[in-house]
Write an enzyme that holds these catalytic residues in place. Structure first.
Site, PDB file in Angstrom:
ATOM      1  N   LYS A 158       3.687  -2.006  -6.195  1.00  0.00           N
ATOM      2  CA  LYS A 158       3.353  -3.500  -4.990  1.00  0.00           C
ATOM      3  C   LYS A 158       2.560  -4.226  -5.812  1.00  0.00           C
ATOM      4  O   LYS A 158       1.279  -3.771  -6.079  1.00  0.00           O
ATOM      5  CB  LYS A 158       3.088  -3.651  -3.945  1.00  0.00           C
ATOM      6  CG  LYS A 158       1.672  -2.856  -3.059  1.00  0.00           C
ATOM      7  CD  LYS A 158       0.612  -3.786  -3.363  1.00  0.00           C
ATOM      8  CE  LYS A 158      -0.713  -3.296  -2.305  1.00  0.00           C
ATOM      9  NZ  LYS A 158      -1.300  -3.550  -3.185  1.00  0.00           N
ATOM     10  N   PRO A 202      -1.155   3.124 -12.351  1.00  0.00           N
ATOM     11  CA  PRO A 202      -2.398   3.233 -12.909  1.00  0.00           C
ATOM     12  C   PRO A 202      -2.896   3.684 -11.799  1.00  0.00           C
ATOM     13  O   PRO A 202      -2.879   2.996 -10.295  1.00  0.00           O
ATOM     14  CB  PRO A 202      -3.065   1.693 -13.433  1.00  0.00           C
ATOM     15  CG  PRO A 202      -1.448   0.999 -14.082  1.00  0.00           C
ATOM     16  CD  PRO A 202      -0.551   1.768 -13.127  1.00  0.00           C
ATOM     17  N   ASP A 219      -1.030   0.643   3.435  1.00  0.00           N
ATOM     18  CA  ASP A 219      -0.354  -0.297   2.570  1.00  0.00           C
ATOM     19  C   ASP A 219       0.855   1.142   2.435  1.00  0.00           C
ATOM     20  O   ASP A 219       1.973   0.707   2.112  1.00  0.00           O
ATOM     21  CB  ASP A 219      -0.745   0.554   1.573  1.00  0.00           C
ATOM     22  CG  ASP A 219      -1.268  -1.189   1.026  1.00  0.00           C
ATOM     23  OD1 ASP A 219      -1.393  -2.266   1.689  1.00  0.00           O
ATOM     24  OD2 ASP A 219      -2.054  -1.017  -0.231  1.00  0.00           O
TER      25      ASP A 219
END
Ligand code: ATP
Length: 291
Positions: free
Chosen positions: A11, A94, A136
């Site tokens: 996101k 990443p 999250d």
């Protein structure tokens, strides 16, 4: 033995505001989240017992500190399951980047195990479980675009960004989320996002106005410490990005482009310095079960 492949996506934040702190020291936020089409592949395989984590990325822990391990453990305990799982995480997102990479892996494990063992949990129930792992995780299960309030767990689906290119650039620096929040003085925030305006911009698909209105209150904390953030933003704007901002607590910077050629040129130049540079689309869904 049963096995399942999933794709779980990253996101970006189109805005982040920090409104205060709860008594337990969690920060109260208001942020707009958008799923992007940059994904890890997660394979879940039933084994006789225990939880095994494997990854192709040396920065991903393979012990019980991996949030995907915690997700499997949580669901195994909740349903008293003796069988085990081997979880293989092939990373494209990443690590420690502000892109919810770990959270989306945990989301994939919850969704995957629910399916593999036919546990019949609804999406809401999965999101509730996910919240126990991290703020999250519920959004990663929901996917698309949403406004998050509370500590990030109160989610309302919104119309997301469509038809644009997102350039993602992660400088090779380590930024701890904890450090960023510790260095944020909530009383000293000079520029906050006007979330209502941003929601209107999305509703009207006015991407330029949206790009102008994006604010991440965490950005100045990270930017003051690491010059790379400003440099990447400047480069993206030079190549006609409609807007560019840091995602989460950083250090990843993203740019919104409505011109593919400029986006590709920016990618080519940034990639010479920052290896982890990706050009992606936005994505409308959540965790994807393959096959
Ligand atoms: P967020 O945006 O949710 O704050 P992030 O993108 O900043 O997340 P992650 O990629 O989740 O950060 O990694 C943060 C740390 O969590 C890493 O340094 C790593 O040691 C640890 N970690 C635990 N599980 C995972 C996982 N499955 N993938 C990546 N990192 C993980």
């Amino acid at each position: 033995m049963k096995s399942l492949n999933l794709k779980c996506r990253a996101k970006i934040n189109l805005s982040i505001d920090v409104l205060g702190k709860r008594e337990d020291n969690y920060h109260l936020v208001e942020m707009i989240m958008q799923t992007i089409d940059l994904y890890d592949n997660v394979n879940i395989e039933e084994i006789d017992s225990g939880i095994i984590i494997e990854s192709d990325n040396e920065h991903v822990p393979t012990d019980s500190s991996n949030i995907a391990y915690k997700a499997a453990d949580l669901i195994k305990q909740k349903f008293n399951i003796d069988k085990g799982v081997k979880i293989r995480i092939n990373k494209n997102i990443p690590v420690a980047a502000g892109l919810a990479g770990g959270s989306t892996n945990a989301a994939a494990v919850l969704v995957g195990i629910n399916k593999m063992w036919d546990l019949k949990l609804t999406q809401d129930e999965l999101m509730e479980l996910g919240l126990q792992l991290g703020a999250d995780v519920p959004f990663c299960i929901l996917g698309g675009a949403a406004i998050a309030r509370g500590i990030g767990e109160k989610l309302t689906r919104i119309k997301g960004l469509g038809n644009v290119k997102i350039l993602i650039c992660k400088p090779d620096i380590l930024v701890s989320t904890k450090w960023v929040y510790q260095n944020l003085d909530a009383n000293e925030i000079s520029k906050r996002p006007n979330t209502k305006n941003i929601l209107n911009n999305l509703e009207e698909n006015d991407v330029q106005a949206l790009a102008n209105n994006m604010v991440n209150v965490l950005e100045s904390v990270t930017e003051n410490e690491y010059i790379q953030i400003k440099e990447i933003k400047k480069k993206m704007i030079e190549y006609n990005a409609l807007g560019s901002m840091m995602s989460g607590s950083g250090p990843t910077v993203f740019g919104i482009f409505n011109n593919l050629e400029y986006a590709q040129m920016a990618k080519k130049e940034l990639q010479q310095v920052y290896k982890q540079t990706y050009l992606v689309n936005t994505y409308k869904g959540g965790i994807e079960i393959e096959g």
